[in-house]
Design an enzyme around this catalytic site. Structure first.
Site, PDB file in Angstrom:
ATOM      1  N   HIS A 148       5.919   8.313   3.471  1.00 46.68           N
ATOM      2  CA  HIS A 148       5.867   9.014   2.182  1.00 46.68           C
ATOM      3  C   HIS A 148       6.163  10.508   2.374  1.00 46.68           C
ATOM      4  O   HIS A 148       6.927  11.105   1.626  1.00 46.68           O
ATOM      5  CB  HIS A 148       4.469   8.913   1.557  1.00 46.68           C
ATOM      6  CG  HIS A 148       4.022   7.527   1.197  1.00 46.68           C
ATOM      7  ND1 HIS A 148       2.807   7.023   1.557  1.00 46.68           N
ATOM      8  CD2 HIS A 148       4.646   6.549   0.494  1.00 46.68           C
ATOM      9  CE1 HIS A 148       2.673   5.793   1.088  1.00 46.68           C
ATOM     10  NE2 HIS A 148       3.782   5.473   0.453  1.00 46.68           N
ATOM     11  N   LYS A 171      -5.207  -3.433  -9.813  1.00 45.40           N
ATOM     12  CA  LYS A 171      -5.136  -3.331  -8.349  1.00 45.40           C
ATOM     13  C   LYS A 171      -6.241  -2.402  -7.857  1.00 45.40           C
ATOM     14  O   LYS A 171      -6.223  -1.203  -8.154  1.00 45.40           O
ATOM     15  CB  LYS A 171      -3.757  -2.767  -7.960  1.00 45.40           C
ATOM     16  CG  LYS A 171      -3.139  -3.458  -6.764  1.00 45.40           C
ATOM     17  CD  LYS A 171      -1.657  -3.160  -6.624  1.00 45.40           C
ATOM     18  CE  LYS A 171      -1.377  -1.974  -5.725  1.00 45.40           C
ATOM     19  NZ  LYS A 171       0.056  -1.651  -5.653  1.00 45.40           N
ATOM     20  N   ARG A 222      13.090   1.064   2.008  1.00 48.24           N
ATOM     21  CA  ARG A 222      13.002   0.685   3.418  1.00 48.24           C
ATOM     22  C   ARG A 222      13.873  -0.524   3.727  1.00 48.24           C
ATOM     23  O   ARG A 222      14.563  -0.558   4.738  1.00 48.24           O
ATOM     24  CB  ARG A 222      11.540   0.353   3.790  1.00 48.24           C
ATOM     25  CG  ARG A 222      10.638   1.546   3.832  1.00 48.24           C
ATOM     26  CD  ARG A 222       9.183   1.143   3.810  1.00 48.24           C
ATOM     27  NE  ARG A 222       8.855   0.567   2.517  1.00 48.24           N
ATOM     28  CZ  ARG A 222       7.628   0.242   2.128  1.00 48.24           C
ATOM     29  NH1 ARG A 222       6.615   0.413   2.949  1.00 48.24           N
ATOM     30  NH2 ARG A 222       7.426  -0.254   0.933  1.00 48.24           N
ATOM     31  N   SER A 234       1.723   1.375   3.731  1.00 47.66           N
ATOM     32  CA  SER A 234       0.288   1.625   3.551  1.00 47.66           C
ATOM     33  C   SER A 234      -0.507   0.351   3.784  1.00 47.66           C
ATOM     34  O   SER A 234      -1.612   0.406   4.316  1.00 47.66           O
ATOM     35  CB  SER A 234       0.012   2.136   2.131  1.00 47.66           C
ATOM     36  OG  SER A 234       0.585   3.402   1.937  1.00 47.66           O
TER      37      SER A 234
END
Ligand code: ADP
Length: 151
Positions: free
Chosen positions: A18, A42, A91, A129
């Site tokens: 990040h 979440k 990614r 993460s």
């Protein structure tokens, strides 16, 4: 008109991946707002206050970077702050498919907001993460994956 980008995410916790995207985006925009999205469904691993504090510490002294949190739609948050750009990192091909759906739906909701993607640096392609959280849960050392003091 000021070029304001919102970098939305959970940052649970913030990683070096990040950090890299945010620093690389700085020359492209006048301001980058790192925005922690609070999603009711979440449950986060780290409390919001901690995630905000880590981002504040990391970017203290960086005039172009602001930290915020929000709930609701990212495009609504962008409009509130006059941000015309949503910044996201890519990614993998899986990231692309996921981001394509969100980006195109956001574009249909608010045509004036463009999503801008930066390819991640190769060394961060495997870093997420969620893996960092797994390592922490199991007592591993995450220092090479996160900024100093995080985790
Ligand atoms: P979200 O819950 O929205 O996926 P994250 O906090 O996981 O939020 O990620 C926020 C943004 O950072 C996303 O665009 C994601 O693709 C990007 N990102 C996450 N990890 C990396 C990394 N290692 N390198 C580059 N970008 C990353």
């Amino acid at each position: 008109m000021e070029r304001i980008a919102v970098f939305p995410g959970s940052f649970d916790p913030v990683t070096r991946g990040h950090e890299s995207i945010i620093r690389r985006a700085l020359p492209l925009f006048d301001r980058v707002i790192v925005a922690i999205g609070e999603n009711g469904e979440k449950k986060s691993f780290f409390p919001l206050e901690k995630r905000i504090a880590w981002l504040h510490d990391l970017f203290a002294g960086e005039a172009g970077i602001e930290i915020a949190s929000y709930s609701g739609l990212t495009v609504d948050f962008c409009q509130k702050y006059n941000a015309r750009f949503i910044l996201r990192g890519l990614r993998t091909a899986a990231d692309f498919e996921f981001e394509r759906g969100i980006g195109q739906m956001n574009k249909m909701m608010v045509p004036g907001i463009e999503t801008v993607f930066l390819l991640c640096e190769p060394e961060y392609a495997a870093l997420s993460s969620s893996i960092v959280r797994d390592i922490i849960r199991n007592g591993g050392d995450v220092r090479q994956f996160v900024p100093p003091g995080v985790g």
